[in-house]
Enzyme design. Structure first.
Site, PDB file in Angstrom:
ATOM      1  CB  SER A  74      -0.912   0.026   1.227  1.00  0.00           C
ATOM      2  OG  SER A  74      -1.569   1.281   1.295  1.00  0.00           O
ATOM      3  CB  THR A 102      -8.460  -1.121   2.316  1.00  0.00           C
ATOM      4  OG1 THR A 102      -8.681  -1.362   0.934  1.00  0.00           O
ATOM      5  CG2 THR A 102      -7.324  -1.989   2.823  1.00  0.00           C
ATOM      6  CE  LYS A 127     -12.563   0.621   1.010  1.00  0.00           C
ATOM      7  NZ  LYS A 127     -12.610   1.228  -0.320  1.00  0.00           N
ATOM      8  CG  ASN A 186     -12.352   5.486   2.759  1.00  0.00           C
ATOM      9  OD1 ASN A 186     -13.045   6.265   3.410  1.00  0.00           O
ATOM     10  ND2 ASN A 186     -11.521   5.902   1.827  1.00  0.00           N
ATOM     11  CG  ASP A 221     -13.027   4.895  -1.205  1.00  0.00           C
ATOM     12  OD1 ASP A 221     -11.820   5.187  -1.184  1.00  0.00           O
ATOM     13  OD2 ASP A 221     -13.473   3.843  -0.711  1.00  0.00           O
ATOM     14  N   GLY A 246     -19.410  -1.167 -13.516  1.00  0.00           N
ATOM     15  CA  GLY A 246     -19.038  -1.631 -12.183  1.00  0.00           C
ATOM     16  C   GLY A 246     -19.964  -1.104 -11.103  1.00  0.00           C
ATOM     17  CB  ALA A 247     -22.903  -2.147  -9.647  1.00  0.00           C
ATOM     18  N   GLY A 248     -19.776  -2.455  -7.754  1.00  0.00           N
ATOM     19  CA  GLY A 248     -19.276  -2.933  -6.462  1.00  0.00           C
ATOM     20  C   GLY A 248     -19.093  -1.785  -5.483  1.00  0.00           C
ATOM     21  N   GLY A 249     -18.234  -1.999  -4.483  1.00  0.00           N
ATOM     22  CA  GLY A 249     -18.002  -0.960  -3.469  1.00  0.00           C
ATOM     23  C   GLY A 249     -17.436   0.317  -4.070  1.00  0.00           C
ATOM     24  CE1 TYR A 308      -3.126   2.564  -6.354  1.00  0.00           C
ATOM     25  CE2 TYR A 308      -5.505   2.921  -6.438  1.00  0.00           C
ATOM     26  CZ  TYR A 308      -4.375   2.527  -5.751  1.00  0.00           C
ATOM     27  OH  TYR A 308      -4.486   2.080  -4.463  1.00  0.00           O
TER      28      TYR A 308
END
Length: 284
Positions: free
Chosen positions: A19, A71, A75, A96, A111, A135-138, A229
């Site tokens: 991280s 993370t 979450k 988060n 976020d 995308g429909a996740g977190g 990223y």
């Protein structure tokens, strides 16, 4: 300036050895002239599951932590363990950032702010009439929330799991009555009618190569935003840039969610340039 001059902060998650968050926060603190220790609490390394969260939070409280970033995979599991939730968390159902003050733990979500701030700085004047989000996740929930805060008028959410897309639309619709929020079914038709598209899936990461939609659907007047990223230039961004589309990569979202968390922890707005420089120096 905040009356405190030193802070103890941690990151709880699984597989967080690489991280970039701790070095970014510590460099920003150095630049601001405050002492700041940022500890990684890696569930994978500690051989712990999310069931250890209550103990870890109790330990952080006892040891005088000022805050925690949270993370994957914590979450959502963390929600019932906190004393208070910000309105953003209530809307998104994910935390988060946890601020610890006088033993009380308040959950925040930075976020969405990270995506919105990155977009604001890099996409001034981009048309926000119709946007298609993959995308429909977190992360998708945070991005959709950010897009609606930015003023998008019509937002189609597309996910391989249609029930996931539907539940995100159902949970966010009541909060943004002025936005037409819908589940997108026909990718080609949705993109043809769109001003811009956003990838909020992991597709494009080194681990999940590819693009979330066929790149033949891209055209020069479409803007393209990315949340991935690793790498900074995904296959989607490469194809979009080759056509001359306006684009924004996912690095800024990671940085600005961090600057906002730092502000919540310390009361000091850090210099984003320090975050950017540290982020860049760590490769990618």
């Amino acid at each position: 300036m905040h009356p405190k001059s030193s802070f103890l902060v941690g990151l709880i998650g699984s597989g967080i050895a690489a991280s970039r968050t701790p070095p970014m926060h510590e460099a920003a603190a150095d630049a601001a002239g405050i002492r700041y220790l940022y500890k990684k609490i890696d569930l994978a390394e500690l051989k712990l599951g999310v069931d250890a969260l209550p103990d870890l939070l109790a330990a952080a409280r006892r040891m005088g932590f000022d805050g925690l970033n949270v993370t994957h995979p914590c979450k959502q599991v963390i929600l019932p363990l906190l004393d208070e939730l910000s309105p953003d968390v209530q809307a998104l159902g994910a935390v988060n950032t946890v601020v610890i003050r006088n033993g009380r733990m308040t959950g925040h979500n930075t976020d969405w702010f990270g995506f919105a701030e990155n977009f604001r700085r890099n996409m001034q004047g981009a048309p926000l009439g119709r946007v298609v989000q993959f995308g429909a996740g977190g992360a998708g929930a945070a991005v959709a929330f950010a897009l609606m805060k930015l003023g998008v008028r019509e937002l189609a959410i597309i996910d391989v799991d249609v029930t996931k897309a539907k539940s995100l639309v159902d949970s966010l619709s009541p909060r943004f009555a002025e936005v037409r929020l819908m589940v997108g079914q026909d990718v080609a038709a949705a993109v043809a009618a769109a001003d811009g598209i956003v990838n909020a899936t992991p597709i494009g990461m080194d681990k999940y190569p590819g693009t979330p939609l066929s790149t033949v659907l891209l055209r020069p007047d479409l803007w393209v935003a990315e949340i991935v990223y690793f790498p900074l230039e995904t296959a989607l961004l490469r194809a979009a840039r080759a056509l001359g589309c306006r684009t924004v990569d996912g690095g800024g979202m990671a940085i600005f969610q961090g600057t906002e968390a730092f502000r919540l922890f310390t009361g000091i707005s850090p210099d984003p340039d320090v975050f950017f420089a540290t982020f860049a120096s760590l490769g990618g």
